[in-house]
Design an enzyme around this catalytic site. Structure first.
Site, mmCIF file in Angstrom:
data_model
loop_
_atom_site.group_PDB
_atom_site.id
_atom_site.type_symbol
_atom_site.label_atom_id
_atom_site.label_comp_id
_atom_site.label_asym_id
_atom_site.label_seq_id
_atom_site.Cartn_x
_atom_site.Cartn_y
_atom_site.Cartn_z
ATOM 1 N N GLY A 1 42.113 62.233 11.925
ATOM 2 C CA GLY A 1 42.906 62.942 12.925
ATOM 3 C C GLY A 1 44.137 62.219 13.427
ATOM 4 O O GLY A 1 44.620 62.510 14.525
ATOM 5 N N ASN B 1 47.122 62.596 12.174
ATOM 6 C CA ASN B 1 48.166 63.627 12.257
ATOM 7 C C ASN B 1 47.950 64.524 13.461
ATOM 8 O O ASN B 1 48.905 64.855 14.166
ATOM 9 C CB ASN B 1 48.180 64.472 10.976
ATOM 10 N N LEU C 1 38.368 75.775 2.433
ATOM 11 C CA LEU C 1 39.238 76.938 2.248
ATOM 12 C C LEU C 1 39.149 77.828 3.485
ATOM 13 O O LEU C 1 38.085 77.942 4.095
ATOM 14 C CB LEU C 1 38.769 77.751 1.035
ATOM 15 N N ASN D 1 49.616 73.930 6.233
ATOM 16 C CA ASN D 1 48.849 72.744 5.832
ATOM 17 C C ASN D 1 49.827 71.653 5.420
ATOM 18 O O ASN D 1 50.959 71.928 5.034
ATOM 19 C CB ASN D 1 47.945 73.097 4.648
ATOM 20 N N HIS E 1 50.001 68.335 2.747
ATOM 21 C CA HIS E 1 49.346 67.696 1.600
ATOM 22 C C HIS E 1 50.079 66.385 1.306
ATOM 23 O O HIS E 1 51.310 66.361 1.286
ATOM 24 C CB HIS E 1 49.397 68.626 0.385
HETATM 25 C C1 GAR Z 1 46.609 63.351 5.560
HETATM 26 O O1 GAR Z 1 47.261 62.418 4.755
HETATM 27 C C2 GAR Z 1 46.773 64.755 4.996
HETATM 28 O O2 GAR Z 1 47.975 64.940 4.320
HETATM 29 C C3 GAR Z 1 45.614 64.807 4.025
HETATM 30 O O3 GAR Z 1 44.559 64.182 4.697
HETATM 31 C C4 GAR Z 1 45.096 63.141 5.524
HETATM 32 C C5 GAR Z 1 44.452 63.257 6.878
HETATM 33 O O4 GAR Z 1 44.721 62.116 7.638
HETATM 34 N N1 GAR Z 1 45.311 66.158 3.663
HETATM 35 C C6 GAR Z 1 44.874 66.480 2.453
HETATM 36 O O5 GAR Z 1 44.678 65.662 1.572
HETATM 37 C C7 GAR Z 1 44.636 67.978 2.228
HETATM 38 N N2 GAR Z 1 44.443 68.257 0.843
HETATM 39 P P1 GAR Z 1 44.487 62.141 9.207
HETATM 40 O O6 GAR Z 1 43.089 62.712 9.435
HETATM 41 O O7 GAR Z 1 44.578 60.720 9.650
HETATM 42 O O8 GAR Z 1 45.536 63.019 9.808
#
Ligand code: GAR
Length: 190
Positions: free
Chosen positions: A12, A14, A87, A102, A104
């Site tokens: 979390g 982000n 999903l 989203n 990525h």
């Molecule tokens: C982030 O880097 C995001 O882009 C990725 O998971 C991470 C979450 O980090 N998402 C994916 O890979 C989706 N396919 P966080 O929990 O520290 O924000």
């Protein structure tokens, strides 16, 4: 004022960054954080920042419509996925058509799809010998990582990178751009 709801499965960082960004904005706030993992650190981060944060299970998402109900009840304007690994079901997609985004951690359409998340993505980028990586912010549809692309930003992959150093560089791009892109989308919905 517009309401942002975040769905997240993991750490979390982000989500926290987006919460903090909008806490200083007048036009929108993060008002809800939902996670499909009861122990996800994101729930703790959100609660610490004073944001309502709840766990939901598979059946509340896919069968009973409870997640959709709470998103509606909170008058959600934009649903933001931030490290969310399931999903999104059809009823939620339909209710929030063009209002679910989203992020990525690579340059889609490469390195996306089922099972491609977090460090797995960075490992694949390194194994493919790519000279650059980056982030993709896109609309969410019924398949993994395949909705229309809204924004991409790039960073180099350096010769001595490992998963951690690359992840750090990509995360920095996420922190810089995701809140700004969300802010622009709130001004100009699709
Ligand atoms: C982030 O880097 C995001 O882009 C990725 O998971 C991470 C979450 O980090 N998402 C994916 O890979 C989706 N396919 P966080 O929990 O520290 O924000």
């Amino acid at each position: 004022m517009k309401n942002i709801s975040i769905l997240a499965s993991g750490n979390g960082t982000n989500a926290e960054n987006i919460i903090r960004y909008f806490s200083n904005e007048k036009k929108a706030k993060v008002t809800l954080v939902l996670s499909n993992k009861p122990q996800a650190k994101v729930l703790e981060r959100a609660a610490t920042l004073g944001i309502d944060a709840f766990f939901f299970d598979r059946s509340q998402f896919y069968d009973t419509g409870e997640v959709l109900m709470i998103l509606r009840r909170r008058e959600t304007d934009l649903v933001v996925l931030a490290g969310f690994l399931w999903l999104v079901p059809e009823d939620v997609l339909e209710a929030f058509r063009g209002r679910i985004v989203n992020i990525h951690p690579a340059l889609l359409p490469r390195f996306g799809g089922k099972g491609m998340y977090g460090d797995r993505v960075h490992r694949a980028v390194l194994e493919a010998g790519c000279k650059e990586s980056g982030i993709t912010i896109h609309y969410v549809n019924e398949k993994y990582d395949s909705g229309d692309i809204i924004f991409q930003a790039r960073c180099p992959v350096l010769p001595d990178d490992d998963v951690n150093t690359l992840a750090e560089r990509v995360h920095a791009l996420e922190y810089k751009h995701y809140p700004e892109v969300i802010s622009r989308l709130l001004d100009n919905p699709e």
